[in-house]
Enzyme design. Structure first.
Site, mmCIF file in Angstrom:
data_model
loop_
_atom_site.group_PDB
_atom_site.id
_atom_site.type_symbol
_atom_site.label_atom_id
_atom_site.label_comp_id
_atom_site.label_asym_id
_atom_site.label_seq_id
_atom_site.Cartn_x
_atom_site.Cartn_y
_atom_site.Cartn_z
ATOM 1 N N THR A 207 6.025 -3.109 -3.563
ATOM 2 C CA THR A 207 5.957 -2.985 -2.104
ATOM 3 C C THR A 207 5.389 -4.269 -1.522
ATOM 4 O O THR A 207 4.453 -4.859 -2.070
ATOM 5 C CB THR A 207 5.071 -1.789 -1.695
ATOM 6 O OG1 THR A 207 5.652 -0.586 -2.220
ATOM 7 C CG2 THR A 207 4.970 -1.675 -0.186
ATOM 8 N N HIS B 104 1.321 6.433 -3.253
ATOM 9 C CA HIS B 104 2.795 6.464 -3.185
ATOM 10 C C HIS B 104 3.306 7.405 -2.080
ATOM 11 O O HIS B 104 4.397 7.955 -2.189
ATOM 12 C CB HIS B 104 3.405 6.913 -4.525
ATOM 13 C CG HIS B 104 2.890 6.173 -5.725
ATOM 14 N ND1 HIS B 104 2.988 4.806 -5.851
ATOM 15 C CD2 HIS B 104 2.269 6.618 -6.848
ATOM 16 C CE1 HIS B 104 2.449 4.433 -7.013
ATOM 17 N NE2 HIS B 104 2.001 5.506 -7.626
ATOM 18 N N LEU C 218 -1.073 -1.332 -2.034
ATOM 19 C CA LEU C 218 0.376 -1.397 -1.913
ATOM 20 C C LEU C 218 0.921 -1.455 -3.324
ATOM 21 O O LEU C 218 0.365 -2.147 -4.185
ATOM 22 C CB LEU C 218 0.825 -2.642 -1.129
ATOM 23 C CG LEU C 218 0.542 -2.675 0.374
ATOM 24 C CD1 LEU C 218 1.017 -3.994 0.971
ATOM 25 C CD2 LEU C 218 1.188 -1.500 1.095
ATOM 26 N N ASP C 219 2.003 -0.734 -3.585
ATOM 27 C CA ASP C 219 2.578 -0.714 -4.927
ATOM 28 C C ASP C 219 3.025 -2.111 -5.362
ATOM 29 O O ASP C 219 3.252 -3.003 -4.534
ATOM 30 C CB ASP C 219 3.782 0.234 -4.973
ATOM 31 C CG ASP C 219 3.374 1.694 -4.840
ATOM 32 O OD1 ASP C 219 2.192 2.001 -5.074
ATOM 33 O OD2 ASP C 219 4.241 2.514 -4.483
ATOM 34 N N TYR C 220 3.192 -2.266 -6.651
ATOM 35 C CA TYR C 220 3.624 -3.533 -7.262
ATOM 36 C C TYR C 220 4.887 -4.071 -6.598
ATOM 37 O O TYR C 220 5.025 -5.268 -6.356
ATOM 38 C CB TYR C 220 3.864 -3.290 -8.759
ATOM 39 C CG TYR C 220 4.191 -4.515 -9.582
ATOM 40 C CD1 TYR C 220 3.197 -5.422 -9.939
ATOM 41 C CD2 TYR C 220 5.486 -4.746 -10.032
ATOM 42 C CE1 TYR C 220 3.486 -6.538 -10.707
ATOM 43 C CE2 TYR C 220 5.790 -5.859 -10.805
ATOM 44 C CZ TYR C 220 4.785 -6.751 -11.140
ATOM 45 O OH TYR C 220 5.075 -7.855 -11.903
#
Length: 243
Positions: free
Chosen positions: A104, A187, A100-102
């Site tokens: 998110t 992403h 999961l993105d930073y």
């Protein structure tokens, strides 16, 4: 006899993909000899080392975490930022299943089970992952259909997705969209909206298959039950057979 990347993954050191990278980099030995060829087989009596440390099969553990914003989804970080592993109290060497993105938030699984990880993240197994995206603009019916049937990002067409408009704020010119995918490329959700001209302002993963964040506040976690782990395995094998 099994492939050494599978044996390494089962030992809890890394996912199978990471294990393959370790082999290619020459960091794996079998009976004292460096092995750099993928697909090499080893048996239960062979001694396998990673970075000169003998691997062993340890008890498998599975955690479900409600990831907060501003936490890195990795086992360690070169910039000493806080990682998802730092939020889990365990003496096992665990790592996140996927990313999961930073910025998110939401559901992520951590484990030391490489085969389990591969079953969850491999696109062929069609494990649903549902996100809630807050986007700028009002998502129109044409774009909804495009998302459902797949859009082109990074030179490939995404698989079909489930899309539902949860809320529209005409005054703020934003939409809350529920989108379910099973690929999980880098992403991917953000890029799917961006290719249609929308910017994702906030993103949260609400579920993986039947697992949800129920009862977990941001930063909290729980162990998966043996029944849940088995159900995920059965689900991945079933969907693999139906593709």
């Amino acid at each position: 006899m099994e492939r050494i990347q599978k044996i390494i993954a089962n030992s809890g050191i890394a996912s199978r993909r990471k294990a393959e990278q370790l082999i290619i980099e020459g960091r794996v030995k079998v009976n004292g000899i460096v092995v750099s060829k993928l697909g090499t087989l080893a048996g239960k009596n062979d001694v396998i080392e990673v970075d000169n440390i003998k691997i062993s099969n340890e008890e498998k553990v599975y955690f479900l975490l409600n990831k907060p914003r501003g936490i890195v989804t990795t086992a360690s970080d070169e910039f000493n930022r806080k990682t998802v592993v730092d939020l889990i109290s365990t003496d096992k060497r665990i790592y996140p299943v996927g990313r999961l993105d930073y910025d998110t938030t939401g559901l992520i699984i951590l484990t030391n089970d490489g085969e389990f990880t591969n079953n969850i993240i491999h696109p062929r197994n069609n494990i649903d992952k549902t996100y809630i995206a807050k986007i700028n603009g009002i998502l129109n019916p044409h774009d909804i259909m495009q998302l459902k049937h797949g859009v082109f990002i990074d030179g490939y067409k995404t698989s079909s997705a489930k899309v539902k408009v949860r809320k529209i704020d005409n005054k703020a010119n934003t939409s809350m969209i529920e989108i379910t995918i099973h690929e999980g490329k880098n992403h991917q959700v953000k890029k799917m909206f961006e290719v249609l001209g929308y910017k994702v302002l906030k993103l949260k993963r609400e579920s993986i298959a039947f697992l949800t964040l129920k009862g977990l506040n941001s930063g909290e976690y729980r162990k998966l039950t043996p029944k849940e782990v088995n159900k995920l395995y059965v689900l991945s094998q079933k969907k693999k057979g139906n593709r």
